[in-house]
Design an enzyme around this catalytic site. Structure first.
Site, short mmCIF file in Angstrom:
data_model
loop_
_atom_site.label_atom_id
_atom_site.label_comp_id
_atom_site.label_asym_id
_atom_site.label_seq_id
_atom_site.Cartn_x
_atom_site.Cartn_y
_atom_site.Cartn_z
N HIS A 53 0.80 -0.79 0.01
CA HIS A 53 -0.16 0.25 0.13
C HIS A 53 1.35 1.41 -0.22
O HIS A 53 2.17 0.57 -0.01
CB HIS A 53 -1.02 0.27 0.83
N HIS A 56 4.01 1.37 2.21
CA HIS A 56 5.32 0.48 1.62
C HIS A 56 6.14 1.27 1.08
O HIS A 56 7.28 1.48 0.96
CB HIS A 56 4.69 -0.84 0.90
P1 AMP Z 1 4.76 -5.05 6.25
O1 AMP Z 1 4.60 -5.81 5.28
O2 AMP Z 1 3.21 -4.85 7.24
O3 AMP Z 1 5.80 -5.80 7.44
O4 AMP Z 1 5.64 -3.82 6.17
C1 AMP Z 1 6.95 -3.55 5.65
C2 AMP Z 1 7.34 -1.93 6.29
O5 AMP Z 1 6.44 -1.17 5.77
C3 AMP Z 1 7.46 -2.21 7.33
O6 AMP Z 1 8.87 -1.28 8.03
C4 AMP Z 1 5.94 -1.28 8.60
O7 AMP Z 1 6.75 -0.74 9.43
C5 AMP Z 1 6.06 -0.54 7.17
N1 AMP Z 1 4.89 0.12 7.20
C6 AMP Z 1 3.45 -0.71 7.18
N2 AMP Z 1 2.61 0.28 7.42
C7 AMP Z 1 2.57 1.50 6.44
C8 AMP Z 1 2.32 2.46 6.95
N3 AMP Z 1 1.08 3.33 6.87
N4 AMP Z 1 3.28 3.89 6.76
C9 AMP Z 1 4.04 3.27 6.57
N5 AMP Z 1 4.87 2.11 6.88
C10 AMP Z 1 4.47 1.45 6.94
#
Ligand code: AMP
Length: 297
Positions: A53, A56
């Site tokens: 999204h 990311h």
């Molecule tokens: P995930 O795929 O959920 O493991 O997230 C991958 C990376 O994206 C991690 O470093 C998360 O902290 C970051 N992330 C997830 N959601 C958000 C968001 N809403 N805003 C900024 N970074 C995010």
């Protein structure tokens, strides 16, 4: 139709001269990045579980500003899921993820299978201290062991100069920083701000599981965090925390897990000597577990 497709692909090629290179094996990725590095390119790395999204993509945009080559990984890492149902239903829309990375101009995607990353019975334990059992650690036993295990492997493969993580997973950033310090890994972490929907909900791959009603109720998390930030000087922290807890508990369909005003450097409960405050919250909304936080000062 054939002409249209040709034209379409040509236009995409022109818009995106830096084609996304996709790797599924460590060996090929290591070789490719080794070559780039020997030509003096710095590598910025964005590890993810996919279902990408804007949050990311904001990490990727930061990585693009600060590095010559950007690598994104998409890997739904089984060892960090303490709930098998959560692992099973985790969204995996790989085709649209690839399209998003292409459009965003990402250079490299690493998208391995589980077998490429894990060899059966391996053991892993890293002493991450109190972060292991605080907040997320308490509600998701073993989660951070799985996170450090996979991030260590990914760092070892990608060897990034910079690695980008979201403030959305604040405790995760502290845990990974601790791993980097403990193991003296040659990588610098960059924490990026939380991206939100226009109504305040923190973007998350899990949000697609929210029903229409859940989606309305989920707003209590960001609203409570905002309320706290605006009213932070008006009362003592224990009283404010209680008020926030009751705001969340009063919301229908929401199962409260924790709300904590903590010291941003170690996530201990904030006290008189705390310099940087962060408020963190977790709750289940319907069947979906959500986390959010705000840095107060
Ligand atoms: P995930 O795929 O959920 O493991 O997230 C991958 C990376 O994206 C991690 O470093 C998360 O902290 C970051 N992330 C997830 N959601 C958000 C968001 N809403 N805003 C900024 N970074 C995010």
């Amino acid at each position: 139709m054939v002409y249209f497709n040709l034209l379409h692909n040509f236009a995409r090629f022109l818009l995106n001269l830096n084609q996304l290179k996709i790797f599924t094996t460590k060996k090929n990725l290591v070789e490719y990045l080794g070559q780039l590095r020997s030509n003096g390119n710095s590598v910025g790395f964005v590890p993810t579980l996919g279902a990408l999204h804007q949050g990311h993509l904001s990490l990727l945009a930061r990585a693009q500003q600060l590095s010559d080559t950007t690598v994104c990984s998409i890997f739904v890492n089984p060892t960090q899921f303490n709930d098998p149902k959560d692992l099973e239903k985790y969204p995996r829309p790989i085709a649209s993820d690839i399209e998003k990375l292409e459009q965003a101009g990402c250079d490299v995607l690493f998208n391995p299978e589980v077998i490429e990353m894990y060899d059966g019975n391996e053991q892993w334990h890293l002493d991450i201290g109190e972060l292991e059992n605080l907040l997320e650690g308490k509600f998701r036993p073993g989660h951070y062991q799985g996170v450090t295990q996979v991030v260590f492997k990914l760092f070892d493969i990608v060897k990034p100069d910079l690695a980008f993580f979201g403030q959305k997973d604040y405790q995760q950033v502290l845990v990974i920083q601790r791993m980097v310090d403990l193991l003296k890994l040659p990588v610098k972490l960059v924490m990026c701000p939380i991206l939100r929907e226009t109504d305040g909900l923190a973007m998350s791959s899990r949000n697609i599981h929210l029903t229409v009603d859940d989606r309305k109720h989920s707003l209590v998390l960001s609203k409570t965090l905002n309320w706290l930030k605006e009213n932070f000087d008006r009362d003592k922290i224990p009283e404010l925390t209680l008020q926030c807890e009751s705001m969340i508990k009063a919301e229908p369909g929401v199962q409260f897990e924790y709300f904590e005003v903590a010291d941003g450097s170690n996530l201990h409960k904030a006290n008189e000597s705390t310099k940087q405050f962060v408020a963190l919250v977790a709750a289940k909304v319907g069947n979906t577990r959500l986390i959010d936080n705000v840095i107060i000062s």
